[in-house]
Scaffold this motif. Structure first.
Motif, PDB file in Angstrom:
ATOM      1  N   LYS A   7      59.112 -46.635  18.144  1.00 25.02           N
ATOM      2  CA  LYS A   7      58.933 -45.584  19.709  1.00 25.02           C
ATOM      3  C   LYS A   7      60.088 -44.602  19.655  1.00 25.02           C
ATOM      4  O   LYS A   7      59.613 -43.254  19.371  1.00 25.02           O
ATOM      5  N   ARG A   8      61.373 -44.805  19.479  1.00 24.72           N
ATOM      6  CA  ARG A   8      61.695 -43.960  19.092  1.00 24.72           C
ATOM      7  C   ARG A   8      62.211 -43.006  17.692  1.00 24.72           C
ATOM      8  O   ARG A   8      62.155 -42.030  17.850  1.00 24.72           O
ATOM      9  N   LEU A   9      61.777 -43.223  16.818  1.00 28.00           N
ATOM     10  CA  LEU A   9      61.353 -42.556  15.995  1.00 28.00           C
ATOM     11  C   LEU A   9      60.049 -41.071  15.941  1.00 28.00           C
ATOM     12  O   LEU A   9      60.295 -40.437  15.510  1.00 28.00           O
ATOM     13  N   ASP A  10      59.373 -42.066  16.264  1.00 32.96           N
ATOM     14  CA  ASP A  10      57.740 -41.135  17.126  1.00 32.96           C
ATOM     15  C   ASP A  10      58.564 -40.223  17.917  1.00 32.96           C
ATOM     16  O   ASP A  10      58.478 -38.881  18.141  1.00 32.96           O
ATOM     17  N   TYR A  11      59.396 -40.362  18.358  1.00 28.69           N
ATOM     18  CA  TYR A  11      59.637 -39.699  19.841  1.00 28.69           C
ATOM     19  C   TYR A  11      61.103 -38.065  18.893  1.00 28.69           C
ATOM     20  O   TYR A  11      60.670 -37.202  19.146  1.00 28.69           O
ATOM     21  N   LEU A  12      61.589 -38.881  18.015  1.00 27.48           N
ATOM     22  CA  LEU A  12      62.319 -37.582  17.348  1.00 27.48           C
ATOM     23  C   LEU A  12      61.721 -37.557  16.053  1.00 27.48           C
ATOM     24  O   LEU A  12      61.840 -35.940  16.045  1.00 27.48           O
ATOM     25  N   ILE A  13      60.496 -37.664  15.617  1.00 29.93           N
ATOM     26  CA  ILE A  13      59.913 -36.615  15.055  1.00 29.93           C
ATOM     27  C   ILE A  13      59.065 -35.915  16.068  1.00 29.93           C
ATOM     28  O   ILE A  13      58.962 -34.594  15.460  1.00 29.93           O
ATOM     29  N   ASN A  14      58.167 -36.871  16.516  1.00 35.33           N
ATOM     30  CA  ASN A  14      56.970 -35.513  16.832  1.00 35.33           C
ATOM     31  C   ASN A  14      57.178 -35.592  18.714  1.00 35.33           C
ATOM     32  O   ASN A  14      56.426 -34.381  18.722  1.00 35.33           O
ATOM     33  N   ASN A  15      58.194 -35.457  19.042  1.00 35.41           N
ATOM     34  CA  ASN A  15      58.698 -35.209  19.728  1.00 35.41           C
ATOM     35  C   ASN A  15      59.213 -33.612  20.488  1.00 35.41           C
ATOM     36  O   ASN A  15      59.127 -32.395  20.559  1.00 35.41           O
ATOM     37  N   LEU A  16      60.912 -34.160  19.616  1.00 37.88           N
ATOM     38  CA  LEU A  16      61.768 -33.359  19.558  1.00 37.88           C
ATOM     39  C   LEU A  16      61.983 -32.441  18.527  1.00 37.88           C
ATOM     40  O   LEU A  16      62.580 -32.407  18.586  1.00 37.88           O
ATOM     41  N   LYS A  17      60.916 -33.159  17.020  1.00 41.60           N
ATOM     42  CA  LYS A  17      60.749 -32.535  16.111  1.00 41.60           C
ATOM     43  C   LYS A  17      62.627 -32.069  14.925  1.00 41.60           C
ATOM     44  O   LYS A  17      62.469 -31.244  14.828  1.00 41.60           O
ATOM     45  N   ALA A  18      62.971 -33.033  15.556  1.00 45.71           N
ATOM     46  CA  ALA A  18      64.526 -33.768  15.540  1.00 45.71           C
ATOM     47  C   ALA A  18      64.753 -33.565  14.075  1.00 45.71           C
ATOM     48  O   ALA A  18      66.118 -33.570  13.294  1.00 45.71           O
ATOM     49  N   TYR A  19      63.184 -33.806  13.114  1.00 44.24           N
ATOM     50  CA  TYR A  19      63.749 -34.245  11.434  1.00 44.24           C
ATOM     51  C   TYR A  19      62.510 -33.726  11.265  1.00 44.24           C
ATOM     52  O   TYR A  19      62.153 -33.555   9.306  1.00 44.24           O
ATOM     53  N   LYS A  20      62.084 -32.416  11.170  1.00 46.44           N
ATOM     54  CA  LYS A  20      61.219 -31.338  11.117  1.00 46.44           C
ATOM     55  C   LYS A  20      61.860 -30.768   9.453  1.00 46.44           C
ATOM     56  O   LYS A  20      63.042 -30.342   9.626  1.00 46.44           O
ATOM     57  N   GLY A  21      61.433 -31.033   8.545  1.00 44.69           N
ATOM     58  CA  GLY A  21      61.302 -30.045   7.112  1.00 44.69           C
ATOM     59  C   GLY A  21      62.783 -31.343   6.405  1.00 44.69           C
ATOM     60  O   GLY A  21      63.173 -31.091   5.610  1.00 44.69           O
ATOM     61  N   PHE A  22      63.181 -32.748   6.947  1.00 45.45           N
ATOM     62  CA  PHE A  22      63.587 -34.176   6.729  1.00 45.45           C
ATOM     63  C   PHE A  22      62.723 -33.875   4.850  1.00 45.45           C
ATOM     64  O   PHE A  22      61.660 -34.495   4.640  1.00 45.45           O
ATOM     65  N   PRO A  23      63.232 -34.248   4.352  1.00 45.74           N
ATOM     66  CA  PRO A  23      63.227 -34.578   2.669  1.00 45.74           C
ATOM     67  C   PRO A  23      62.368 -36.420   2.473  1.00 45.74           C
ATOM     68  O   PRO A  23      63.506 -37.183   3.018  1.00 45.74           O
ATOM     69  N   HIS A  24      60.952 -36.259   2.130  1.00 46.16           N
ATOM     70  CA  HIS A  24      60.730 -37.595   2.130  1.00 46.16           C
ATOM     71  C   HIS A  24      59.811 -37.807   1.019  1.00 46.16           C
ATOM     72  O   HIS A  24      59.167 -36.957   0.429  1.00 46.16           O
ATOM     73  N   VAL A  25      59.676 -38.533   0.657  1.00 49.29           N
ATOM     74  CA  VAL A  25      58.588 -39.059  -0.794  1.00 49.29           C
ATOM     75  C   VAL A  25      57.696 -40.008   0.090  1.00 49.29           C
ATOM     76  O   VAL A  25      56.191 -39.758  -0.535  1.00 49.29           O
ATOM     77  N   LYS A  26      58.020 -41.447   0.224  1.00 50.18           N
ATOM     78  CA  LYS A  26      57.447 -42.312   0.741  1.00 50.18           C
ATOM     79  C   LYS A  26      56.981 -42.596   2.184  1.00 50.18           C
ATOM     80  O   LYS A  26      56.860 -43.678   2.577  1.00 50.18           O
ATOM     81  N   GLY A  27      57.207 -41.163   2.571  1.00 50.94           N
ATOM     82  CA  GLY A  27      57.065 -41.438   4.369  1.00 50.94           C
ATOM     83  C   GLY A  27      57.894 -41.329   5.378  1.00 50.94           C
ATOM     84  O   GLY A  27      59.298 -40.688   5.083  1.00 50.94           O
ATOM     85  N   LEU A  28      57.983 -40.216   5.805  1.00 52.54           N
ATOM     86  CA  LEU A  28      58.835 -39.509   6.792  1.00 52.54           C
ATOM     87  C   LEU A  28      59.490 -40.562   8.211  1.00 52.54           C
ATOM     88  O   LEU A  28      60.669 -40.566   7.491  1.00 52.54           O
ATOM     89  N   CYS A  29      58.845 -41.426   8.617  1.00 49.97           N
ATOM     90  CA  CYS A  29      59.992 -42.877   8.360  1.00 49.97           C
ATOM     91  C   CYS A  29      60.702 -43.731   7.807  1.00 49.97           C
ATOM     92  O   CYS A  29      61.736 -44.278   8.853  1.00 49.97           O
ATOM     93  N   ASN A  30      59.711 -44.175   7.066  1.00 47.55           N
ATOM     94  CA  ASN A  30      60.545 -44.513   6.026  1.00 47.55           C
ATOM     95  C   ASN A  30      61.752 -44.149   5.524  1.00 47.55           C
ATOM     96  O   ASN A  30      62.647 -44.820   5.608  1.00 47.55           O
ATOM     97  N   SER A  31      61.774 -43.049   5.007  1.00 49.19           N
ATOM     98  CA  SER A  31      62.969 -41.923   5.159  1.00 49.19           C
ATOM     99  C   SER A  31      64.326 -41.556   6.092  1.00 49.19           C
ATOM    100  O   SER A  31      65.291 -41.649   5.296  1.00 49.19           O
ATOM    101  N   ILE A  32      64.028 -42.143   6.858  1.00 49.02           N
ATOM    102  CA  ILE A  32      64.382 -41.862   8.441  1.00 49.02           C
ATOM    103  C   ILE A  32      65.522 -42.849   8.395  1.00 49.02           C
ATOM    104  O   ILE A  32      66.961 -42.919   8.479  1.00 49.02           O
ATOM    105  N   LYS A  33      64.856 -43.973   8.364  1.00 49.28           N
ATOM    106  CA  LYS A  33      65.319 -45.264   8.272  1.00 49.28           C
ATOM    107  C   LYS A  33      66.268 -45.548   7.038  1.00 49.28           C
ATOM    108  O   LYS A  33      67.452 -46.536   7.084  1.00 49.28           O
ATOM    109  N   SER A  34      65.774 -45.626   6.510  1.00 50.19           N
ATOM    110  CA  SER A  34      67.004 -45.223   5.116  1.00 50.19           C
ATOM    111  C   SER A  34      68.628 -44.927   5.209  1.00 50.19           C
ATOM    112  O   SER A  34      69.133 -44.276   5.583  1.00 50.19           O
TER     113      SER A  34
END
Length: 393
Positions: A7-34
């Protein structure tokens, strides 16, 4: 636990756009978790120091037109020394709010600073309000002008200035990632200006708008506040060169931090009096990334025009009258631009030499909030931006 994280990741990604442009290969959520997992591992063994001081008290003190006469009479060698080591160092106020953070750079990024030094055009050493160094400022500027523009030093040093910034792009992105991890709200506040600017006028150093480059430092610097900077904003300083050690004195905190080549220090340079001392073994160079208050004030006005809502304590100076503390806002007048200087020497304040600076003295504490908070501001800004993209498709 997993659902809460998602839920927090969804808020950061979709509401705040805090990880817009963050590099990822296997999905943005997984990249942020790593990314978060690696950061947690890097923080293992971290030293956390909580001081019996409040950030708002530092701000009130920094707003004084006269510096504390007794502050610099102290012997910094009697302050507590925090030697450099491989562990992170976090310094907090009495409420747990970040005042300073020290971390080592990856070797590859530090070596990039060393290797790209020849791109910086030669310039004479001179004495200035920070000490005796080669000094220049590259990046986004808005002193004594209506709209933001690129600094005079940056334009004069083209194409070298842009080549150096491009060559150290990975360094600035790494430091930006650290800022986002340490203070998400500040990161969002910094980057919120980007969509209001034309493509050729953008922040030069990742989330930070500009940088000061000081070279050939061998002597102690002059204690000062960076009075042009955003009042509660973290800047970041990285040193390189053939020196073996240096120290940063944080006078208001009674602390001395040892800084080695490749150490990065993020701290509130607008409200903490500081200077470099005791450079050992050779010559020190540094890059100091910062955000001035004036471009943010310009952006806040743009948001106000777009939304009809205004952040509390928007741009302008305030005059408090009487014991009832009635506040009257006085719009700042434009003054003729005399010269570009990133900061104001605290030693000049008693002499009446403070330069004309737009300050948001009413913005006492970001946590106190505004009529339009950062989340609302980001939602409206990105909605407008997405709408423009749809029209252009």
């Amino acid at each position: 636990m997993a659902d809460e994280l998602n839920k927090r990741l969804d808020y950061l990604i979709n509401n705040l756009k805090a990880y817009k442009g963050f590099p990822h290969v296997k999905g943005l959520c997984n990249s942020i978790k790593s990314h978060l997992y690696r950061w947690g591992k890097q923080q293992e063994g971290m030293t956390i120091m909580r001081l019996p001081i409040l950030r708002e008290d530092l701000w009130k003190k920094a707003r004084a037109r006269k510096m504390d006469e007794n502050l610099l009479k102290q012997d910094w060698q009697q302050f507590q020394l925090l030697p450099a080591d491989e562990n992170h160092l976090q310094i907090e106020d009495n409420r747990g709010r970040l005042l300073a953070y020290r971390v080592q750079l990856p070797e590859k990024l530090y070596q990039g600073l060393v290797d790209t030094e020849p791109l910086i055009p030669p310039k004479k050493v001179k004495s200035h309000s920070r000490g005796t160094t080669v000094n220049r400022h590259w990046g986004l500027w808005r002193k004594y002008s209506i709209d933001p523009h690129m600094s005079g030093d940056y334009l004069r040093d083209l194409p070298n200035s842009q080549q150096w910034l491009d060559a150290n792009k990975d360094l600035f992105q790494h430091l930006t990632d650290v800022l986002r991890l340490l203070n998400l709200q500040m990161y969002i506040r910094y980057i919120s200006i980007k969509d209001f600017l034309p493509p050729d006028i953008q922040p030069a150093c990742g989330a930070w708008y500009a940088c000061a480059i000081n070279q050939d430092m061998t002597m102690d610097g002059i204690a000062h506040l960076d009075r042009s900077d955003y009042y509660c904003g973290l800047n970041v300083v990285v040193g390189w060169g053939d020196y073996t050690s240096s120290k940063l004195v944080l006078w208001d905190l009674g602390l001395v931090l040892e800084l080695l080549p490749g150490d990065a220090i993020l701290f509130l340079s607008r409200i903490i009096t500081h200077n470099t001392v005791d450079i050992q073994g050779g010559v020190r160079n540094l890059v100091n990334c910062f955000v001035h208050q004036t471009p943010l004030s310009w952006k806040d006005k743009k948001v106000e025009e777009l939304t009809g809502s205004k952040r509390r304590g928007g741009p302008g100076k305030y005059d408090k009258k009487g014991k009832g503390k009635q506040v009257v806002q006085i719009e700042p007048k434009e003054k003729k631009r005399k010269r570009e200087d990133s900061n104001v020497d605290i030693g000049d304040l008693d002499k009446g030499k403070q330069k004309q600076i737009e300050e948001s003295d009413g913005e006492m504490d970001e946590e106190m909030g505004g009529i339009l908070n950062t989340d609302d501001e980001m939602e409206i800004m990105y909605a407008a931006h997405d709408g423009e993209d749809e029209e252009s498709d």
